[in-house]
Design a protein around this motif. Structure first.
Motif, PDB file in Angstrom:
ATOM      1  N   PHE A  26     -10.409  30.437-116.470  1.00  0.00           N
ATOM      2  CA  PHE A  26     -11.532  30.007-115.633  1.00  0.00           C
ATOM      3  C   PHE A  26     -11.223  30.207-114.149  1.00  0.00           C
ATOM      4  CE2 PHE A  26     -12.588  26.971-119.278  1.00  0.00           C
ATOM      5  CZ  PHE A  26     -13.456  27.894-119.840  1.00  0.00           C
ATOM      6  N   ILE A  27      -9.999  29.901-113.763  1.00  0.00           N
ATOM      7  CA  ILE A  27      -9.636  30.055-112.350  1.00  0.00           C
ATOM      8  C   ILE A  27      -9.599  31.526-111.950  1.00  0.00           C
ATOM      9  CG2 ILE A  27      -7.710  29.812-110.734  1.00  0.00           C
ATOM     10  CD1 ILE A  27      -7.177  27.080-111.929  1.00  0.00           C
ATOM     11  N   LYS A  28      -9.086  32.371-112.830  1.00  0.00           N
ATOM     12  CA  LYS A  28      -9.016  33.799-112.508  1.00  0.00           C
ATOM     13  C   LYS A  28     -10.381  34.468-112.530  1.00  0.00           C
ATOM     14  CE  LYS A  28      -4.702  34.270-111.638  1.00  0.00           C
ATOM     15  NZ  LYS A  28      -4.266  34.687-110.288  1.00  0.00           N
ATOM     16  N   MET A  29     -11.358  33.850-113.163  1.00  0.00           N
ATOM     17  CA  MET A  29     -12.715  34.405-113.160  1.00  0.00           C
ATOM     18  C   MET A  29     -13.418  34.158-111.828  1.00  0.00           C
ATOM     19  SD  MET A  29     -13.942  33.434-117.023  1.00  0.00           S
ATOM     20  CE  MET A  29     -15.581  34.124-116.827  1.00  0.00           C
ATOM     21  N   LEU A  30     -12.853  33.254-111.019  1.00  0.00           N
ATOM     22  CA  LEU A  30     -13.431  33.006-109.698  1.00  0.00           C
ATOM     23  C   LEU A  30     -13.079  34.162-108.762  1.00  0.00           C
ATOM     24  CD1 LEU A  30     -12.482  29.232-109.359  1.00  0.00           C
ATOM     25  CD2 LEU A  30     -14.740  30.164-109.823  1.00  0.00           C
ATOM     26  N   PRO A  31     -13.950  34.443-107.782  1.00  0.00           N
ATOM     27  CA  PRO A  31     -13.669  35.575-106.877  1.00  0.00           C
ATOM     28  C   PRO A  31     -12.493  35.288-105.950  1.00  0.00           C
ATOM     29  CG  PRO A  31     -15.604  34.348-106.165  1.00  0.00           C
ATOM     30  CD  PRO A  31     -15.234  33.786-107.498  1.00  0.00           C
ATOM     31  N   ASP A  32     -11.744  36.323-105.622  1.00  0.00           N
ATOM     32  CA  ASP A  32     -10.640  36.207-104.663  1.00  0.00           C
ATOM     33  C   ASP A  32     -11.231  36.202-103.259  1.00  0.00           C
ATOM     34  OD1 ASP A  32      -8.383  36.275-103.187  1.00  0.00           O
ATOM     35  OD2 ASP A  32      -7.628  38.178-103.979  1.00  0.00           O
ATOM     36  N   ASN A  33     -11.048  35.088-102.560  1.00  0.00           N
ATOM     37  CA  ASN A  33     -11.674  34.958-101.241  1.00  0.00           C
ATOM     38  C   ASN A  33     -10.770  35.423-100.110  1.00  0.00           C
ATOM     39  OD1 ASN A  33      -9.847  32.868-101.514  1.00  0.00           O
ATOM     40  ND2 ASN A  33     -11.004  31.481-100.190  1.00  0.00           N
ATOM     41  N   TYR A  34      -9.688  36.098-100.455  1.00  0.00           N
ATOM     42  CA  TYR A  34      -8.778  36.523 -99.378  1.00  0.00           C
ATOM     43  C   TYR A  34      -9.388  37.696 -98.602  1.00  0.00           C
ATOM     44  CZ  TYR A  34      -4.887  38.640 -96.952  1.00  0.00           C
ATOM     45  OH  TYR A  34      -4.083  39.190 -95.988  1.00  0.00           O
ATOM     46  N   VAL A  35      -9.413  37.568 -97.300  1.00  0.00           N
ATOM     47  CA  VAL A  35      -9.891  38.635 -96.421  1.00  0.00           C
ATOM     48  C   VAL A  35      -8.783  38.918 -95.413  1.00  0.00           C
ATOM     49  CG1 VAL A  35     -11.605  39.330 -94.730  1.00  0.00           C
ATOM     50  CG2 VAL A  35     -12.271  37.888 -96.665  1.00  0.00           C
ATOM     51  N   PRO A  36      -8.244  40.134 -95.391  1.00  0.00           N
ATOM     52  CA  PRO A  36      -7.163  40.445 -94.428  1.00  0.00           C
ATOM     53  C   PRO A  36      -7.617  40.236 -92.993  1.00  0.00           C
ATOM     54  CG  PRO A  36      -7.405  42.174 -96.085  1.00  0.00           C
ATOM     55  CD  PRO A  36      -8.579  41.264 -96.237  1.00  0.00           C
ATOM     56  N   VAL A  37      -6.732  39.665 -92.194  1.00  0.00           N
ATOM     57  CA  VAL A  37      -7.034  39.448 -90.781  1.00  0.00           C
ATOM     58  C   VAL A  37      -6.800  40.756 -90.029  1.00  0.00           C
ATOM     59  CG1 VAL A  37      -6.435  38.127 -88.718  1.00  0.00           C
ATOM     60  CG2 VAL A  37      -6.338  37.047 -90.980  1.00  0.00           C
ATOM     61  N   PRO A  38      -7.792  41.228 -89.293  1.00  0.00           N
ATOM     62  CA  PRO A  38      -7.620  42.494 -88.557  1.00  0.00           C
ATOM     63  C   PRO A  38      -6.441  42.420 -87.586  1.00  0.00           C
ATOM     64  CG  PRO A  38      -9.923  41.806 -88.563  1.00  0.00           C
ATOM     65  CD  PRO A  38      -9.142  40.664 -89.120  1.00  0.00           C
ATOM     66  N   GLY A  39      -5.660  43.456 -87.605  1.00  0.00           N
ATOM     67  CA  GLY A  39      -4.541  43.527 -86.668  1.00  0.00           C
ATOM     68  C   GLY A  39      -3.271  42.859 -87.148  1.00  0.00           C
ATOM     69  N   GLN A  40      -3.294  42.218 -88.343  1.00  0.00           N
ATOM     70  CA  GLN A  40      -2.087  41.558 -88.857  1.00  0.00           C
ATOM     71  C   GLN A  40      -1.609  42.284 -90.124  1.00  0.00           C
ATOM     72  OE1 GLN A  40      -2.445  37.348 -89.424  1.00  0.00           O
ATOM     73  NE2 GLN A  40      -3.071  36.955 -87.310  1.00  0.00           N
ATOM     74  N   GLY A  41      -0.333  42.219 -90.350  1.00  0.00           N
ATOM     75  CA  GLY A  41       0.249  42.864 -91.521  1.00  0.00           C
ATOM     76  C   GLY A  41      -0.226  42.245 -92.818  1.00  0.00           C
ATOM     77  N   ASN A  42      -0.301  43.096 -93.821  1.00  0.00           N
ATOM     78  CA  ASN A  42      -0.773  42.637 -95.116  1.00  0.00           C
ATOM     79  C   ASN A  42       0.305  42.810 -96.187  1.00  0.00           C
ATOM     80  OD1 ASN A  42      -2.921  41.512 -96.562  1.00  0.00           O
ATOM     81  ND2 ASN A  42      -3.463  43.501 -97.429  1.00  0.00           N
ATOM     82  N   ASP A  43       1.555  42.927 -95.753  1.00  0.00           N
ATOM     83  CA  ASP A  43       2.629  43.228 -96.693  1.00  0.00           C
ATOM     84  C   ASP A  43       2.822  42.105 -97.710  1.00  0.00           C
ATOM     85  OD1 ASP A  43       2.946  45.529 -95.332  1.00  0.00           O
ATOM     86  OD2 ASP A  43       4.680  44.851 -94.147  1.00  0.00           O
ATOM     87  N   TRP A  44       2.770  40.827 -97.236  1.00  0.00           N
ATOM     88  CA  TRP A  44       3.002  39.701 -98.145  1.00  0.00           C
ATOM     89  C   TRP A  44       1.983  39.693 -99.281  1.00  0.00           C
ATOM     90  CZ3 TRP A  44      -0.736  36.176 -99.237  1.00  0.00           C
ATOM     91  CH2 TRP A  44      -1.839  36.131 -98.377  1.00  0.00           C
ATOM     92  N   TYR A  45       0.732  40.075 -98.977  1.00  0.00           N
ATOM     93  CA  TYR A  45      -0.304  40.078-100.002  1.00  0.00           C
ATOM     94  C   TYR A  45       0.011  41.124-101.077  1.00  0.00           C
ATOM     95  CZ  TYR A  45      -4.940  40.203-102.138  1.00  0.00           C
ATOM     96  OH  TYR A  45      -5.974  40.150-103.033  1.00  0.00           O
ATOM     97  N   GLU A  46       0.425  42.303-100.648  1.00  0.00           N
ATOM     98  CA  GLU A  46       0.752  43.356-101.602  1.00  0.00           C
ATOM     99  C   GLU A  46       1.963  42.992-102.440  1.00  0.00           C
ATOM    100  OE1 GLU A  46      -1.124  45.834-102.213  1.00  0.00           O
ATOM    101  OE2 GLU A  46      -2.542  45.334-100.614  1.00  0.00           O
ATOM    102  N   ILE A  47       2.944  42.311-101.814  1.00  0.00           N
ATOM    103  CA  ILE A  47       4.149  41.907-102.554  1.00  0.00           C
ATOM    104  C   ILE A  47       3.800  40.924-103.664  1.00  0.00           C
ATOM    105  CG2 ILE A  47       6.317  40.623-102.364  1.00  0.00           C
ATOM    106  CD1 ILE A  47       6.611  41.826 -99.535  1.00  0.00           C
ATOM    107  N   HIS A  48       3.031  39.895-103.337  1.00  0.00           N
ATOM    108  CA  HIS A  48       2.685  38.884-104.343  1.00  0.00           C
ATOM    109  C   HIS A  48       1.643  39.401-105.333  1.00  0.00           C
ATOM    110  CE1 HIS A  48       5.050  35.580-102.745  1.00  0.00           C
ATOM    111  NE2 HIS A  48       4.705  35.974-101.529  1.00  0.00           N
ATOM    112  N   LYS A  49       0.839  40.344-104.885  1.00  0.00           N
ATOM    113  CA  LYS A  49      -0.121  40.969-105.799  1.00  0.00           C
ATOM    114  C   LYS A  49       0.629  41.704-106.904  1.00  0.00           C
ATOM    115  CE  LYS A  49      -3.811  44.446-105.793  1.00  0.00           C
ATOM    116  NZ  LYS A  49      -4.568  45.396-104.931  1.00  0.00           N
ATOM    117  N   ALA A  50       1.675  42.426-106.548  1.00  0.00           N
ATOM    118  CA  ALA A  50       2.468  43.136-107.545  1.00  0.00           C
ATOM    119  C   ALA A  50       3.305  42.173-108.386  1.00  0.00           C
ATOM    120  CB  ALA A  50       3.383  44.151-106.844  1.00  0.00           C
ATOM    121  N   ARG A  51       3.827  41.117-107.746  1.00  0.00           N
ATOM    122  CA  ARG A  51       4.698  40.171-108.448  1.00  0.00           C
ATOM    123  C   ARG A  51       3.933  39.329-109.468  1.00  0.00           C
ATOM    124  NH1 ARG A  51       5.851  34.895-106.990  1.00  0.00           N
ATOM    125  NH2 ARG A  51       7.801  34.047-107.827  1.00  0.00           N
TER     126      ARG A  51
END
Length: 321
Positions: A26-51
């Motif tokens: 049920f929780i995973k069926m909810l939309p992912d509300n993460y929106v990358p902040v312009p001008g900031q790195g997004n490396d942590w998101y990609e790392i945890h997305k893969a993990r």
């Protein structure tokens, strides 16, 4: 007994996994509300997305979630608070226990005494007064009692040092005595709110026991009313409630959303509400998982403790003897 306990533990594990899997879906069926902040790195998101496999099917994500718990003790990463959710949640448990354990321990003896007094004076003025008080506090929602207490004792009379409990920085700046004094109002409110339901149950059970035939037998053997009540009736009347008392201790770890919100307690109940508001799904999943685990453990404690407190019950092959 061991066979019964093993069977209950096995059913608990199966039930636990089914429920948390449904929570996970049920929780995973909810939309992912993460929106990358312009001008900031997004490396942590990609790392945890893969993990944690955020781009994988839900079943695969559940397997990775279980693997991370077993191998790393990690229940997920909160992209709102930028920390592992287990670190956040478990650090809040002491605050919830501090605000709930004292009222719980105080409410039990008060409720038992009021229930006994009401039952022994059935249909007399002490019973009437106690019953009216019980009905009032059962009928009025807890949050109304809490808010009115804050308004009366802090804002109007000024008897309470604060309408909320002191934070860690206030403990350091204003002293331990001031900090402890801020607990008095919530402890009294929580204690008063916890008494009515239990007191009413004790009164009803003891009233029924006083009408049983064994009470006549006890009196015919020469026991006074007081001796018959406290040696036999009260003992039998409290047996159904003793397991619930132990369960209450376990449930104290869960905290309370309303209590912690009103008195600004930085505990598990408040962070649960915060997780809902911010759509912090990993934290929400951990809260639901831990709450479910506590509930199932409490159920087992309830079943097993009956055999300890009531010698008439023998557990074996599903039969009572």
């Amino acid at each position: 007994m061991l066979k019964y306990f093993a069977k209950r533990m096995g059913l608990m594990v199966i039930t636990f996994f089914i429920i948390i899997f449904l929570f996970f879906i049920f929780i995973k069926m909810l939309p992912d509300n993460y929106v990358p902040v312009p001008g900031q790195g997004n490396d942590w998101y990609e790392i945890h997305k893969a993990r944690e496999g955020w781009d994988q099917p839900i079943v695969v994500q559940f397997g990775l979630w279980i693997r991370n718990i077993v191998t790393e003790g990690s229940f997920g990463f909160s992209h709102i608070l930028r920390r592992d959710v287990s670190t956040i949640y478990f650090s809040k448990i002491p605050a919830s226990v501090q605000i709930n354990i004292v009222p719980y321990l105080l409410s039990i003896p008060f409720a038992i005494v009021l229930g006994i007094v009401a039952a022994l004076n059935k249909n007399k003025w002490p019973d009437t007064i106690i019953s009216i008080g019980i009905m009032i506090f059962i009928s009025v929602p807890f949050f109304v009692v809490a808010v009115l207490s804050q308004y009366l004792f802090y804002f109007r009379l000024g008897w309470a040092p604060d309408y909320k409990i002191a934070t860690a920085s206030e403990f350091a700046e204003l002293g331990t005595m001031y900090g402890l004094s801020t607990y008095i109002l919530p402890v009294i409110v929580l204690t008063v709110a916890s008494i009515p339901g239990f007191a009413r149950s004790v009164r009803a059970e003891l009233t029924e026991q006083l009408t049983q035939d064994y009470m006549l037998l006890a009196r015919s053997k020469g026991l006074t009313k007081r001796q018959a009540v406290f040696r036999h009736a009260l003992k039998n009347a409290l047996i159904p409630f003793l397991p619930a008392i132990f369960i209450g201790v376990v449930l104290v770890f869960n905290g309370g959303i309303i209590t912690e919100q009103i008195f600004r307690v930085d505990g598990t109940g408040r962070i649960y509400l915060s997780a809902f508001r911010s759509r912090d799904y990993p934290l929400l999943m951990l809260v639901n998982t831990f709450t479910q685990f506590i509930g199932l453990v409490a159920a087992i404690v309830n079943d097993v403790s009956y055999t300890l407190f009531d010698p008439r019950i023998r557990v074996g092959s599903g039969k009572l003897s």
